[in-house]
Write a protein that holds these residues in place. Structure first.
Motif, PDB file in Angstrom:
ATOM      1  N   VAL A 161      52.095  10.893  33.259  1.00 16.03           N
ATOM      2  CA  VAL A 161      51.043  10.527  34.200  1.00 16.03           C
ATOM      3  C   VAL A 161      49.789  11.299  33.840  1.00 16.03           C
ATOM      4  O   VAL A 161      49.817  12.522  33.703  1.00 16.03           O
ATOM      5  N   ILE A 204      50.080   6.920  31.990  1.00 20.00           N
ATOM      6  CA  ILE A 204      49.747   6.070  33.136  1.00 20.00           C
ATOM      7  C   ILE A 204      48.569   6.696  33.884  1.00 20.00           C
ATOM      8  O   ILE A 204      48.634   7.877  34.256  1.00 20.00           O
ATOM      9  N   VAL A 211      64.967   9.537  36.003  1.00 19.47           N
ATOM     10  CA  VAL A 211      63.646   9.325  35.405  1.00 19.47           C
ATOM     11  C   VAL A 211      62.908  10.655  35.348  1.00 19.47           C
ATOM     12  O   VAL A 211      62.813  11.369  36.357  1.00 19.47           O
ATOM     13  N   TRP A 223      59.069   3.107  39.906  1.00 18.69           N
ATOM     14  CA  TRP A 223      59.226   3.772  38.601  1.00 18.69           C
ATOM     15  C   TRP A 223      60.679   3.982  38.233  1.00 18.69           C
ATOM     16  O   TRP A 223      60.981   4.507  37.169  1.00 18.69           O
ATOM     17  N   PHE A 235      49.326   5.220  39.059  1.00 17.39           N
ATOM     18  CA  PHE A 235      50.614   5.799  39.436  1.00 17.39           C
ATOM     19  C   PHE A 235      50.702   5.982  40.941  1.00 17.39           C
ATOM     20  O   PHE A 235      51.726   5.688  41.558  1.00 17.39           O
ATOM     21  N   ILE A 294      59.372  12.755  34.770  1.00 23.39           N
ATOM     22  CA  ILE A 294      57.928  12.525  34.917  1.00 23.39           C
ATOM     23  C   ILE A 294      57.170  13.801  34.569  1.00 23.39           C
ATOM     24  O   ILE A 294      57.418  14.867  35.140  1.00 23.39           O
ATOM     25  N   LEU A 307      58.198   9.227  31.768  1.00 23.44           N
ATOM     26  CA  LEU A 307      56.842   8.839  32.149  1.00 23.44           C
ATOM     27  C   LEU A 307      55.857   9.981  31.964  1.00 23.44           C
ATOM     28  O   LEU A 307      56.151  11.131  32.279  1.00 23.44           O
ATOM     29  N   ARG A 360      64.037   6.382  32.102  1.00 22.96           N
ATOM     30  CA  ARG A 360      62.633   6.292  31.686  1.00 22.96           C
ATOM     31  C   ARG A 360      62.050   7.686  31.540  1.00 22.96           C
ATOM     32  O   ARG A 360      62.467   8.623  32.205  1.00 22.96           O
ATOM     33  N   LEU A 366      55.346  11.142  45.420  1.00 23.20           N
ATOM     34  CA  LEU A 366      56.746  10.817  45.131  1.00 23.20           C
ATOM     35  C   LEU A 366      57.644  11.125  46.325  1.00 23.20           C
ATOM     36  O   LEU A 366      58.500  10.321  46.692  1.00 23.20           O
ATOM     37  N   GLN A 391      51.673   2.984  43.315  1.00 26.78           N
ATOM     38  CA  GLN A 391      53.030   2.437  43.307  1.00 26.78           C
ATOM     39  C   GLN A 391      54.003   3.435  43.940  1.00 26.78           C
ATOM     40  O   GLN A 391      53.908   4.633  43.685  1.00 26.78           O
TER      41      GLN A 391
END
Length: 200
Positions: free
Chosen positions: A180, A185, A149, A198, A190, A151, A178, A176, A117, A193
């Motif tokens: 992982v 995902i 977002v 995201w 993940f 995560i 998420l 969002r 990230l 991308q």
């Protein structure tokens, strides 16, 4: 780093780097770091040295997401390597041994996500942070403008409950949420991308 910047305590910088690799994926206050480092430094020096390590692409200290930059900078950092090879090389564990230690493997997977990230968000106007309140935590928070977002990273197959995310969503409107790993995902998908993907 030493060639480009004046560093008054190079030994402290080196030990801080080792500490960031050892504790990657964990929130550690500057006071606890000073206790671990056994040095007469101060929190301002440690914060500056973490910035130097980040500039060199080695490690950093993520700030807590607060929505307020002043409070964010004053928060305890979440240590994060920018390449998991640094973390695994200094651990002395083999790949098989790392997989058998659940806590270490979880931090390694989380650190891989964090490094991805951070590296993929450079120059994209996306801030990477974490959130923690009482006993609730969200592993990573991506924010750009008013878009936020959350995560969560789970290295186990059956870990699907996200109490931290639920608590975070009550304080901040999330674009969002998420998950992982686990039932979310797949990790490989993940990591294929960039962070920007995201945010939409």
């Amino acid at each position: 780093i030493l060639l480009m910047t004046r560093v008054d305590k190079p030994a402290l910088l080196r030990r801080l780097f080792h500490l960031a690799c050892e504790y990657s994926g964990q929130i550690l206050s500057y006071q606890k770091m000073l206790g671990q480092l056994h040095d007469a430094g101060n929190t301002v020096t440690l914060a500056h040295y973490l910035e130097l390590l980040q500039g060199a692409g080695l490690a950093c200290g993520l700030s807590k997401y607060t929505g307020n930059r002043v409070r964010q900078r004053a928060s305890s950092p979440k240590l994060q390597v920018l390449n998991t090879a640094l973390m695994s090389a200094l651990s002395g564990r083999s790949f098989v041994a790392a997989q058998t230690e659940r806590d270490y493997w979880g931090r390694l997977v989380e650190s891989a996500v964090g490094a991805h990230l951070l590296n993929s968000s450079v120059g994209m106007g996306i801030a990477v942070s974490y959130w923690f309140e009482a006993n609730s935590e969200v592993d990573f928070v991506l924010s750009s403008g008013k878009s936020v977002v959350g995560i969560e990273v789970k290295s186990g197959r059956r870990e699907t409950s996200l109490p931290g995310m639920a608590a975070f969503a009550k304080t901040v409107p999330l674009r969002r949420q998420l998950l992982v790993g686990a039932q979310g995902i797949p990790l490989a998908e993940f990591l294929s991308q960039p962070a920007e993907a995201w945010m939409t």
